[in-house]
Design a protein around this motif. Structure first.
Motif, PDB file in Angstrom:
ATOM      1  N   ASP A 213      18.525 -23.714  57.223  1.00  0.00           N
ATOM      2  CA  ASP A 213      18.528 -22.676  58.251  1.00  0.00           C
ATOM      3  C   ASP A 213      17.757 -21.427  57.831  1.00  0.00           C
ATOM      4  O   ASP A 213      17.360 -20.628  58.692  1.00  0.00           O
ATOM      5  CB  ASP A 213      19.965 -22.275  58.604  1.00  0.00           C
ATOM      6  CG  ASP A 213      20.698 -23.371  59.351  1.00  0.00           C
ATOM      7  OD1 ASP A 213      20.033 -24.311  59.822  1.00  0.00           O
ATOM      8  OD2 ASP A 213      21.943 -23.298  59.448  1.00  0.00           O
ATOM      9  N   GLU A 217      10.566 -22.750  61.071  1.00  0.00           N
ATOM     10  CA  GLU A 217      10.516 -24.071  61.690  1.00  0.00           C
ATOM     11  C   GLU A 217       9.311 -24.877  61.208  1.00  0.00           C
ATOM     12  O   GLU A 217       9.349 -26.103  61.178  1.00  0.00           O
ATOM     13  CB  GLU A 217      10.480 -23.931  63.218  1.00  0.00           C
ATOM     14  CG  GLU A 217      11.799 -23.484  63.813  1.00  0.00           C
ATOM     15  CD  GLU A 217      12.936 -24.432  63.476  1.00  0.00           C
ATOM     16  OE1 GLU A 217      12.732 -25.660  63.592  1.00  0.00           O
ATOM     17  OE2 GLU A 217      14.019 -23.953  63.087  1.00  0.00           O
ATOM     18  N   ARG A 218       8.228 -24.170  60.844  1.00  0.00           N
ATOM     19  CA  ARG A 218       7.046 -24.848  60.322  1.00  0.00           C
ATOM     20  C   ARG A 218       6.796 -24.359  58.899  1.00  0.00           C
ATOM     21  O   ARG A 218       6.466 -23.195  58.677  1.00  0.00           O
ATOM     22  CB  ARG A 218       5.825 -24.546  61.188  1.00  0.00           C
ATOM     23  CG  ARG A 218       4.581 -25.353  60.786  1.00  0.00           C
ATOM     24  CD  ARG A 218       3.352 -24.876  61.531  1.00  0.00           C
ATOM     25  NE  ARG A 218       2.214 -25.755  61.335  1.00  0.00           N
ATOM     26  CZ  ARG A 218       0.947 -25.414  61.543  1.00  0.00           C
ATOM     27  NH1 ARG A 218       0.664 -24.192  61.977  1.00  0.00           N
ATOM     28  NH2 ARG A 218      -0.028 -26.278  61.355  1.00  0.00           N
ATOM     29  N   SER A 241      16.318 -33.386  57.902  1.00  0.00           N
ATOM     30  CA  SER A 241      15.655 -32.924  59.121  1.00  0.00           C
ATOM     31  C   SER A 241      14.138 -32.833  59.013  1.00  0.00           C
ATOM     32  O   SER A 241      13.459 -32.620  60.022  1.00  0.00           O
ATOM     33  CB  SER A 241      16.203 -31.542  59.504  1.00  0.00           C
ATOM     34  OG  SER A 241      15.923 -30.595  58.470  1.00  0.00           O
ATOM     35  N   GLY A 290       6.406 -29.139  62.274  1.00  0.00           N
ATOM     36  CA  GLY A 290       7.737 -28.953  61.711  1.00  0.00           C
ATOM     37  C   GLY A 290       7.699 -28.747  60.210  1.00  0.00           C
ATOM     38  O   GLY A 290       6.765 -28.168  59.664  1.00  0.00           O
ATOM     39  N   ARG A 291       8.722 -29.269  59.532  1.00  0.00           N
ATOM     40  CA  ARG A 291       8.862 -29.085  58.090  1.00  0.00           C
ATOM     41  C   ARG A 291       8.477 -30.359  57.341  1.00  0.00           C
ATOM     42  O   ARG A 291       8.801 -31.465  57.765  1.00  0.00           O
ATOM     43  CB  ARG A 291      10.309 -28.713  57.758  1.00  0.00           C
ATOM     44  CG  ARG A 291      10.747 -27.387  58.367  1.00  0.00           C
ATOM     45  CD  ARG A 291      12.256 -27.232  58.304  1.00  0.00           C
ATOM     46  NE  ARG A 291      12.671 -25.940  58.829  1.00  0.00           N
ATOM     47  CZ  ARG A 291      13.932 -25.626  59.131  1.00  0.00           C
ATOM     48  NH1 ARG A 291      14.894 -26.532  58.947  1.00  0.00           N
ATOM     49  NH2 ARG A 291      14.228 -24.432  59.605  1.00  0.00           N
TER      50      ARG A 291
END
Length: 314
Positions: A213, A217-218, A241, A290-291
């Motif tokens: 968290d 996000e990227r 995730s 994303g990640r």
């Protein structure tokens, strides 16, 4: 035996000796990254014989070896590890082929670990990444920064560590080396990762450094510090995730990486979802918004790649 590059006469053949300064003089970071690219392509093609590393004294001493079939060359590296020592890793490397080389394995270990991170970062990180966060201030830290700066237009680097004096000292040293980059130091890891495009983790922690968290996000995350099943730099939630989890070798990661082992055992991560670096180099993963994660535990072909560059030097 001299400490610099030299020649030692022997009955059978001659041995070349490379001290730490010699290795740095001969092998630049861009050279190391390109050498690493070829080594992992060769690994994917099955061109290496790669025995399991030998572990002695509950991980205090490691012996790694590899043999490159096409060139009939081999590398053996002996490593001693003491996490209360600086540097924690000390090593000696031996190369055999057309000639024999003995080299400072400590600097080769930091250089090749940086280079594989540079290779993975070039493969996965956003092309326009300008903000790097480094967590850790030990012997591996500086080459992590050098590697990322070799492949991305980094303008700002945040260095986060438990010891603020060490973080400031590393920031000052890297400022001298890269005056075009703004270096900032601190101890608040969550703040350091909050706006990063790329994160490099180089610590010996046994508990995750942050939670998913806390990340943008990227972001692309590299983790090279945890090399025992009891060590973890990354949270389970990130591995579960992430759009892609890249490893240097699946088998090695499942045996040695604490965070990978934890995520697999908990059911948060499937072993089949792990992508090997050599495979990724041939399939070229699609860019993601994303990640992404790269987890490295270190392999013999990485040492071979640096030793090969040394063997090719005049």
């Amino acid at each position: 035996m001299s400490t610099g590059t030299g020649w030692v006469a022997a009955r059978v053949r001659v041995v070349r000796i490379f001290g730490a300064e010699d290795v740095r003089r001969v092998v630049s970071m861009p050279m190391a990254i390109e050498g690493m690219r070829q080594a992992f392509l060769d690994l994917a093609a099955g061109n290496f014989v790669l025995p399991a590393r030998q572990v002695f004294g509950d991980g205090a001493v490691l012996v790694m070896s590899t043999y490159h079939t096409p060139t009939r060359t081999a590398v053996v590296k002996k490593i001693s590890i003491d996490l209360d020592r600086d540097p924690a890793i000390r090593a000696l490397l031996i190369w055999t082929g057309g000639e024999q080389i003995v080299a400072d394995g400590t600097v080769i270990t930091t250089l090749r670990t940086g280079a594989v991170v540079g290779l993975a970062t070039d493969l996965l990180a956003p092309a326009d990444a300008t903000r790097l966060t480094l967590i850790g201030t030990g012997g591996q830290a500086a080459d992590q920064v050098r590697a990322v700066l070799a492949v991305r237009p980094i303008a700002e680097t945040m260095i986060a560590g438990r010891n603020p004096d060490r973080a400031r000292a590393l920031a000052a040293a890297l400022t001298d080396e890269f005056p075009q980059v703004k270096f900032i130091s601190g101890t608040n890891i969550d703040r350091a990762v909050a706006a990063a495009d790329i994160i490099c983790c180089a610590t010996s922690t046994s508990t995750p450094l942050f939670e998913a968290d806390a990340l943008p996000e990227r972001v692309h995350v590299n983790a090279i510090g945890a090399f025992r099943p009891t060590m973890r730099e990354l949270p389970r939630s990130l591995l579960a995730s992430a759009d892609l989890v890249l490893v240097d070798q699946r088998e090695a990661a499942l045996e040695e990486s604490g965070e990978i082992i934890d995520a697999v055992q908990s059911g948060a991560l499937s072993p089949d979802s792990l992508v090997e670096l050599g495979t990724a180099l041939t399939t070229h993963p699609q860019p993601t918004t994303g990640r992404t994660v790269f987890k490295s535990v270190g392999l013999g072909p990485q040492d071979w790649a640096i030793a090969r560059l040394l063997s090719q030097s005049p």
